[in-house]
Design an enzyme around this catalytic site. Sequence first.
Site, PDB file in Angstrom:
ATOM      1  N   SER A 145     -11.056   4.031  -7.760  1.00  0.00           N
ATOM      2  CA  SER A 145     -10.116   4.192  -6.658  1.00  0.00           C
ATOM      3  C   SER A 145      -8.740   4.562  -7.194  1.00  0.00           C
ATOM      4  CB  SER A 145     -10.058   2.897  -5.841  1.00  0.00           C
ATOM      5  OG  SER A 145      -9.278   3.077  -4.688  1.00  0.00           O
ATOM      6  N   HIS A 146      -7.766   4.589  -6.301  1.00  0.00           N
ATOM      7  CA  HIS A 146      -6.392   4.926  -6.673  1.00  0.00           C
ATOM      8  C   HIS A 146      -5.473   3.922  -5.998  1.00  0.00           C
ATOM      9  CE1 HIS A 146      -2.632   7.077  -7.156  1.00  0.00           C
ATOM     10  NE2 HIS A 146      -3.234   7.973  -7.909  1.00  0.00           N
ATOM     11  N   PRO A 147      -4.531   3.329  -6.745  1.00  0.00           N
ATOM     12  CA  PRO A 147      -3.702   2.290  -6.143  1.00  0.00           C
ATOM     13  C   PRO A 147      -2.776   2.771  -5.038  1.00  0.00           C
ATOM     14  CG  PRO A 147      -2.925   2.838  -8.351  1.00  0.00           C
ATOM     15  CD  PRO A 147      -4.242   3.521  -8.180  1.00  0.00           C
TER      16      PRO A 147
END
Length: 395
Positions: free
Chosen positions: A226-228
């Site tokens: 994922s991506h923060p």
Amino acid sequence: MSLPLTGTTVIALEQAVAAPLATRHLCDLGARVVKIERPDGGDFARGYDRSVNGLASHFVWLNRGKESVVLDLKAPEGRAVLADLVAGADVFLQNLAPGAAARLGFGSAELRARHPRLVTVDLSGYGTGGPYRDKRAYDMLIQCESGLASVTGPPERPAKTGVPTSDIAAGMYALTATLAALLGRAGSGRGTAIEVSMFEATAEWLGHQLHHTQGTGQAPGRAGLSHPAIAPYDAYPTADGHEVMIGIQNDREWARLATGFLDRPDLADHPEWATNVARVRRRRLVDALVGGRTATMTAEEAVKRLDALAIASARLNGIGDLLHHPQLAARDRWRPVATPAGEVRSLLPPFDFAEVELPMGPVPELGAHTDSALRALGYPATRIAALRANGVLGG
């Protein structure tokens, strides 16, 4: 048309990954790369594994096209041979243990005093100054010390990257700086001394995380795939047991995804879904909605539909999938490469030059070019035989 570095000679006192990566790309660009190896087995990367017909996969990857010359640099005669090789070179690149090259008489200052046109490249773990200058450094250790491991992996535990990122970063910066130095020398007539550290190269690659932490006082957490700061941005399950990666980069793309893929046009401009900031706050709901939709399709069906909507996606492939990837096949990226253990298939470098085929030379057997390199220096056969009899040469 000839390759850009045709006629350039590089002497490499190298081992492992970082420096060999830089010099292999110099070789790809047409340079003659002479790899100096130890008599007791050579570059220790030769012994990492036996996965390529008995050869080490790292060595096969990083050393095709080079000449292997075995010298005992503990012997004065061996150092004299290396000095003769360097005298005719354009670049001297080394990544020995801290201070080792200088102790042998091949420090940058000394070499450039004798050869003002020479470009010297010192590649180390932490650089030649500071409290860490004498510390041994390997890729995994640099990933940990730099903080790279702290932002890699799932939320539960740090992880190193699946490729030697710190080695590769340092090797690519060494390559870039060497090319710039050679270009500068073409105008000035003078070489230069270059220093590259794995730690600083890795720190540069952490620029997003550094600026984020400076600006917010809090480091971005580990997010796996994922991506923060972006949602949806993750791998989602499909009906045939695979996973498809979807990355939405802006709110226009979200509107297309909501309308054309999720069949939820009401979410395209809904205030709790329409902006990335809102979606990040509701990440679990967003991921559940997207994953629920992909789970009704095969991976091929999901990717085809996402492509039709111009939504960024990818299959979550393995390395075996990469070996047979249709894009590499369609672009004719594989070439046969000779090795001491037989022919292997290797990828072309990821750059093409019009009107010239990039060289894909053989992986050298240890010391295979020792005699020919010395003959090119003008050494008579009797001197080469005497050096070999005294144990100075190998191969």
